[in-house]
Design a protein around this motif. Structure first.
Motif, PDB file in Angstrom:
ATOM      1  N   GLU A 113      65.316  65.392   5.141  1.00 24.92           N
ATOM      2  CA  GLU A 113      64.984  64.459   4.065  1.00 24.92           C
ATOM      3  C   GLU A 113      66.234  63.777   3.528  1.00 24.92           C
ATOM      4  OE1 GLU A 113      64.138  67.703   4.050  1.00 24.92           O
ATOM      5  OE2 GLU A 113      61.991  67.888   3.702  1.00 24.92           O
ATOM      6  N   GLU A 114      67.336  64.518   3.446  1.00 22.29           N
ATOM      7  CA  GLU A 114      68.581  63.947   2.933  1.00 22.29           C
ATOM      8  C   GLU A 114      69.200  62.970   3.926  1.00 22.29           C
ATOM      9  OE1 GLU A 114      69.561  64.218  -0.172  1.00 22.29           O
ATOM     10  OE2 GLU A 114      67.745  65.404  -0.425  1.00 22.29           O
ATOM     11  N   ILE A 115      69.036  63.246   5.207  1.00 22.25           N
ATOM     12  CA  ILE A 115      69.542  62.322   6.225  1.00 22.25           C
ATOM     13  C   ILE A 115      68.769  61.015   6.155  1.00 22.25           C
ATOM     14  CG2 ILE A 115      69.816  61.949   8.705  1.00 22.25           C
ATOM     15  CD1 ILE A 115      70.150  65.067   8.897  1.00 22.25           C
TER      16      ILE A 115
ATOM     17  N   LEU B  87      69.369  54.672   1.760  1.00 15.67           N
ATOM     18  CA  LEU B  87      70.359  54.243   0.775  1.00 15.67           C
ATOM     19  C   LEU B  87      71.271  53.178   1.369  1.00 15.67           C
ATOM     20  CD1 LEU B  87      71.725  54.663  -2.011  1.00 15.67           C
ATOM     21  CD2 LEU B  87      73.156  56.359  -0.883  1.00 15.67           C
ATOM     22  N   LEU B  88      71.687  53.381   2.600  1.00 15.84           N
ATOM     23  CA  LEU B  88      72.525  52.404   3.283  1.00 15.84           C
ATOM     24  C   LEU B  88      71.788  51.078   3.439  1.00 15.84           C
ATOM     25  CD1 LEU B  88      75.119  51.722   4.879  1.00 15.84           C
ATOM     26  CD2 LEU B  88      73.966  52.628   6.895  1.00 15.84           C
ATOM     27  N   LEU B  89      70.548  51.143   3.866  1.00 21.91           N
ATOM     28  CA  LEU B  89      69.767  49.913   4.041  1.00 21.91           C
ATOM     29  C   LEU B  89      69.528  49.209   2.714  1.00 21.91           C
ATOM     30  CD1 LEU B  89      67.129  51.109   6.651  1.00 21.91           C
ATOM     31  CD2 LEU B  89      69.179  49.749   7.038  1.00 21.91           C
TER      32      LEU B  89
ATOM     33  N   ASN C 287      67.568  50.739  -6.808  1.00 23.44           N
ATOM     34  CA  ASN C 287      66.812  51.982  -6.912  1.00 23.44           C
ATOM     35  C   ASN C 287      66.150  52.311  -5.584  1.00 23.44           C
ATOM     36  OD1 ASN C 287      65.430  54.197  -7.699  1.00 23.44           O
ATOM     37  ND2 ASN C 287      64.132  53.167  -9.173  1.00 23.44           N
ATOM     38  N   VAL C 288      66.602  53.386  -4.938  1.00 26.11           N
ATOM     39  CA  VAL C 288      66.019  53.792  -3.668  1.00 26.11           C
ATOM     40  C   VAL C 288      65.197  55.073  -3.816  1.00 26.11           C
ATOM     41  CG1 VAL C 288      67.941  55.198  -2.868  1.00 26.11           C
ATOM     42  CG2 VAL C 288      66.534  54.049  -1.208  1.00 26.11           C
ATOM     43  N   SER C 289      65.360  55.786  -4.926  1.00 23.07           N
ATOM     44  CA  SER C 289      64.728  57.104  -5.058  1.00 23.07           C
ATOM     45  C   SER C 289      63.204  57.015  -5.115  1.00 23.07           C
ATOM     46  CB  SER C 289      65.253  57.814  -6.302  1.00 23.07           C
ATOM     47  OG  SER C 289      64.921  57.070  -7.458  1.00 23.07           O
TER      48      SER C 289
END
Length: 145
Positions: free
Chosen positions: A121-123, A129-131, A139-141
């Motif tokens: 999930e973190e990967i 996040l990069l995208l 806000n990506v979360s």
């Protein structure tokens, strides 16, 4: 920004050598269970087609040469994700005679994924996040849960 990285980034995975714990988690992150293809993320057939280089493992002197060569063969607007403690600074192998250190000692790194090994999930969250950073969205979360 390259519009292809924005809509369908292709990943290339390179293991510099370690315990393979991070490799297993990277492979798990690209399975249908986590479904990265819903974001357009796919594995590239060749380094020359890749947009994002995912590096796992400790960087040794021999692996550093290959890593530089692979990075130079990628098309421009390339991004690097260092996965795991070993890719960050050498991990438990830090200080060994054959270890250069983290990936950033050889090539520039855009995103780090901490952990030993990090969860899939973190990967996936780091890739998103990069995208999102490249698209200019803050806000990506809310999109990854």
């Amino acid at each position: 920004m390259n519009k292809f990285i924005r809509y369908s980034p292709w990943l290339v995975h390179f293991n510099t050598g370690a315990c393979n714990g991070c490799d297993i988690e990277v492979l798990a992150a690209i399975t249908p269970l986590y479904d990265p293809e819903r974001y357009g993320i796919k594995l590239a057939p060749s380094i020359r087609h890749g947009d994002i280089l995912i590096v796992t493992g400790v960087v040794t002197k021999k692996a550093a040469e290959r890593l530089k060569r692979l990075y130079s063969q990628m098309p421009n607007l390339k991004y690097v994700v260092a996965v795991g403690a070993c890719a960050y600074d050498g991990g438990v192998f830090k200080g060994s005679y054959s270890v250069v250190g983290g990936v950033n000692k050889v090539i520039p790194v855009d995103v780090y994924v901490p952990g030993c090994p990090p969860r899939p999930e973190e990967i996936l969250r780091a890739l998103l996040l990069l995208l999102q950073r490249e698209k200019g969205v803050e806000n990506v979360s809310s999109q990854t849960t």
